[in-house]
Scaffold this active site. Sequence first.
Site, PDB file in Angstrom:
ATOM      1  N   PHE A 125     -23.272 -21.254 -37.096  1.00  0.00           N
ATOM      2  CA  PHE A 125     -23.644 -22.418 -36.273  1.00  0.00           C
ATOM      3  C   PHE A 125     -24.862 -23.163 -36.785  1.00  0.00           C
ATOM      4  O   PHE A 125     -25.529 -23.868 -36.034  1.00  0.00           O
ATOM      5  CB  PHE A 125     -23.875 -21.985 -34.815  1.00  0.00           C
ATOM      6  CG  PHE A 125     -22.875 -20.996 -34.313  1.00  0.00           C
ATOM      7  CD1 PHE A 125     -21.529 -21.333 -34.255  1.00  0.00           C
ATOM      8  CD2 PHE A 125     -23.247 -19.725 -33.916  1.00  0.00           C
ATOM      9  CE1 PHE A 125     -20.587 -20.415 -33.810  1.00  0.00           C
ATOM     10  CE2 PHE A 125     -22.310 -18.803 -33.472  1.00  0.00           C
ATOM     11  CZ  PHE A 125     -20.975 -19.157 -33.418  1.00  0.00           C
ATOM     12  N   ILE A 164      -5.365 -34.527 -37.709  1.00  0.00           N
ATOM     13  CA  ILE A 164      -5.633 -33.126 -37.389  1.00  0.00           C
ATOM     14  C   ILE A 164      -4.828 -32.257 -38.356  1.00  0.00           C
ATOM     15  O   ILE A 164      -3.600 -32.261 -38.353  1.00  0.00           O
ATOM     16  CB  ILE A 164      -5.257 -32.815 -35.922  1.00  0.00           C
ATOM     17  CG1 ILE A 164      -6.000 -33.761 -34.963  1.00  0.00           C
ATOM     18  CG2 ILE A 164      -5.550 -31.345 -35.594  1.00  0.00           C
ATOM     19  CD1 ILE A 164      -7.514 -33.734 -35.047  1.00  0.00           C
ATOM     20  N   ASN A 197      -4.772 -28.902 -38.645  1.00  0.00           N
ATOM     21  CA  ASN A 197      -4.151 -27.738 -38.005  1.00  0.00           C
ATOM     22  C   ASN A 197      -4.477 -27.757 -36.510  1.00  0.00           C
ATOM     23  O   ASN A 197      -5.589 -27.413 -36.107  1.00  0.00           O
ATOM     24  CB  ASN A 197      -4.683 -26.449 -38.662  1.00  0.00           C
ATOM     25  CG  ASN A 197      -4.052 -25.195 -38.072  1.00  0.00           C
ATOM     26  OD1 ASN A 197      -3.610 -25.176 -36.911  1.00  0.00           O
ATOM     27  ND2 ASN A 197      -4.009 -24.144 -38.859  1.00  0.00           N
ATOM     28  N   PRO A 198      -3.526 -28.178 -35.685  1.00  0.00           N
ATOM     29  CA  PRO A 198      -3.807 -28.326 -34.248  1.00  0.00           C
ATOM     30  C   PRO A 198      -4.276 -27.031 -33.580  1.00  0.00           C
ATOM     31  O   PRO A 198      -4.998 -27.082 -32.597  1.00  0.00           O
ATOM     32  CB  PRO A 198      -2.458 -28.760 -33.662  1.00  0.00           C
ATOM     33  CG  PRO A 198      -1.679 -29.278 -34.807  1.00  0.00           C
ATOM     34  CD  PRO A 198      -2.164 -28.571 -36.035  1.00  0.00           C
ATOM     35  N   GLY A 229     -16.091 -29.672 -36.395  1.00  0.00           N
ATOM     36  CA  GLY A 229     -17.048 -28.601 -36.103  1.00  0.00           C
ATOM     37  C   GLY A 229     -17.997 -28.944 -34.977  1.00  0.00           C
ATOM     38  O   GLY A 229     -18.391 -28.085 -34.203  1.00  0.00           O
ATOM     39  N   GLU A 230     -18.389 -30.196 -34.871  1.00  0.00           N
ATOM     40  CA  GLU A 230     -19.479 -30.531 -33.960  1.00  0.00           C
ATOM     41  C   GLU A 230     -19.125 -31.505 -32.842  1.00  0.00           C
ATOM     42  O   GLU A 230     -19.764 -31.501 -31.797  1.00  0.00           O
ATOM     43  CB  GLU A 230     -20.656 -31.037 -34.787  1.00  0.00           C
ATOM     44  CG  GLU A 230     -21.328 -29.848 -35.456  1.00  0.00           C
ATOM     45  CD  GLU A 230     -22.057 -30.133 -36.743  1.00  0.00           C
ATOM     46  OE1 GLU A 230     -21.441 -30.745 -37.639  1.00  0.00           O
ATOM     47  OE2 GLU A 230     -23.211 -29.731 -36.861  1.00  0.00           O
TER      48      GLU A 230
HETATM   49 MO1  MOS Z   1     -23.805 -26.957 -38.622  1.00  0.00          MO
HETATM   50  S1  MOS Z   1     -25.427 -27.008 -37.331  1.00  0.00           S
HETATM   51  O1  MOS Z   1     -24.125 -28.305 -39.605  1.00  0.00           O
HETATM   52  O2  MOS Z   1     -23.829 -25.498 -39.375  1.00  0.00           O
END
Ligand code: MOS
Length: 739
Positions: free
Chosen positions: A242, A630, A632-633, A705-706
């Site tokens: 993370f 997308i 991989n859904p 990811g974010e």
């Molecule tokens: Mo993420 S906070 O860019 O690993």
Amino acid sequence: MSTNQIGKPTNRVDGRAKVTGEAKYAAEFHVPDLAHGVVVNSAIAKGKIKKIDTSKAMAVEGVFKVITHENRKDYACYDKDFKDMDAPPGSPFRPLYNGNILFNMQPVALVVAETLELARYAATLVEVAYEEEAHETDFEANRGEAYVPEKYNSTTPPKPWGNPEEALAKADVKVEVEYAHPTEHHNPMEMHATVAVWEENGKLTVYDKIQGVENTLQYITSSFGLPKEKVHVLSPFVGGAFGSGLRPQYQSFLAVLAALELKRPVRVMLTRPQMFSFGHRPRTTQRFALGASKDGKLEALIQDVFAETSTFEDYSEDVVIWPGLLYKCDNMKFSHKLVALDEYTPLDMRAPGGTTGIFALESAVDELAYKLGMDPLVFRLKNYTDKDQNNDLPFSSKELRACYIQGAEKFGWEQRSKEPRSMRNGHQLVGWGVAHGAWEAQQAKASAKAVLTTDGKLTISSATADIGTGTYTVMTQIAAETLGLPLEDVTFKLGDTSLPFAPLEGGSKTVSTVGSAVKKVCEKIGEKLLRLAQQQANSPLKDAELKDVTFTDGRLHLKSDTAKAVSFKEIMQLGQREQLEEEVSSKPSEEQKKFARFAHSVAFVEVKVDEDLGAIQVSRIVTAIAGGRIINPKTAKSQIMGAAVWGIGVALEEESVMDNNYGRFMNHDLEKYHVPVNADVHDIDVIFVEEQDTIVNALGAKGLGEIGIVSIAPAIVNAVFHATGKRIRHLPIKLDKLL
Ligand code: MOS
């Protein structure tokens, strides 16, 4: 068999390895004669080590060495300000450099012993005497000392536009408020660990927990003055990071130091409390001043941010770029100042700056909408921007409206009654809240290599990471689709410095960055196959270009004539090739830079608040994501659900509590540092809206990811207001704040 792999909800290709224990994490590489290092941390936040007595620890049988700043070997490079790939401006912390204490729980010694138990015991016998100095860890008390850094490691705050003060003064309706959220610490399941293996020939193999092996390589070679050829870094699996693994942490340094000094393999793994001794999401206080006309047009927005950093590095993140991306307004102005404290430097944590900046922005906008008597969703629609006003650029794509529409419908937003405290369920007050958000869809330079062998097997490699996000899986899909191979014939390798270069896995850019390189290298192999096929006498492909052919099930044929397919195996046998090999690098195009490239999200949240006890249940979340194509859904949905769970933690639970008497984060374990558990998580519904983007990168994918976390916390805050009529401006919303 269809070979359309992109867009399929494929299971993780590494799933079996992970659940059977076959997948090895940094601390799990056992080698003969492995010694164990345990870190001793400082008990004070600032001052000097007067004396460090290691004799009792050394007297324990089985202890090899206690390394301190006094007895460590000298490495010339160590005296310079070496940098890792993710270092903010300043002078990075150097473990065991000298006797100065810069933060509480700073490593002051490493005890290395035959077993972990012995090392842990001996570590308790190390006696450190300090000359204590007064420390400053109180953020609020030091806000007066806030400064504008010489250089931001994040985006420099956008220049103001229009005349915000004047527009604010003239506005019909105003909101001027201050928001705050606490420091948070990363708590991945896997603790930070390094195994450093020294060999007789002077070679060093390092298994590290890191979000990009190249960074550990740079850190180790530059701090110890070792040539790159002598150091091999591996990190095949990461148990969550993370952002905590973007920079190599002190256990990497200490493991290598001990391995070099003892000339034997050494493992150092941090404990959960030690996970609170480096890097964290910096607390911020944010002042917002918003002005609107009676009919709900946003006329002015001013955002002033104060954020913590350490005394030795100026860490900053993108807290102030969001208003200009999310609301159309002719008058905006921003500031972002740092407060230097005697603590470790903050570190990126999922959606750094976005999670926090969007929490405050979206809460403030909600307050304004209530003041205007407007539905908060209608306010957002009215002030929609089709342009990135920070840089005056159009968006490569922005299907945020589709997110509003599809999310609202699924949630049933229409049924919402406007007034706070107007919906209930027995003794529970029910509230509905909404918020939206964005996250940048970056692409960086990366390389990838492909090897196709006559058995039709393809191996792709790149020194990227899989921090649990599904990199192994989606890269396999991209390669399989590009060359028309079944998934099981493709192997993707990562996490190894002997592989082609890739940047850190961070900032939601891996699919875009590494995926583009993977696609490109597979296209090169495809081209080679075609040229080779064309060398055959009477080849039906004689005059074909790459665009005229298709790769399906390990065969190549004309798009116009699927009957005459020739297998890769045949092509390579006839061309007398054992294997085909290509390596490419890819980078963002100039064309891309003419556009603002962002993923968008909306979250609709329902909370139920116990009227007497203040207990909050997040009973429903519907989140709609515009993230481009997308790949991989299934893994995509997992990403977004995980982020939504974390959003619950941000809004209601997570808080690193600094005791200013000690200058130490006191709740440094999972008993006292709360994260959501199953009982806190109810319905989470994820929608991916259709979004075509031919500009963002060759894949049209934006990275996930974010984007999933940014709109959750403010939607919860807004729902709590709708339920209770109480506007909580300091996170987390623990129940005492509602009583
Ligand atoms: Mo993420 S906070 O860019 O690993």
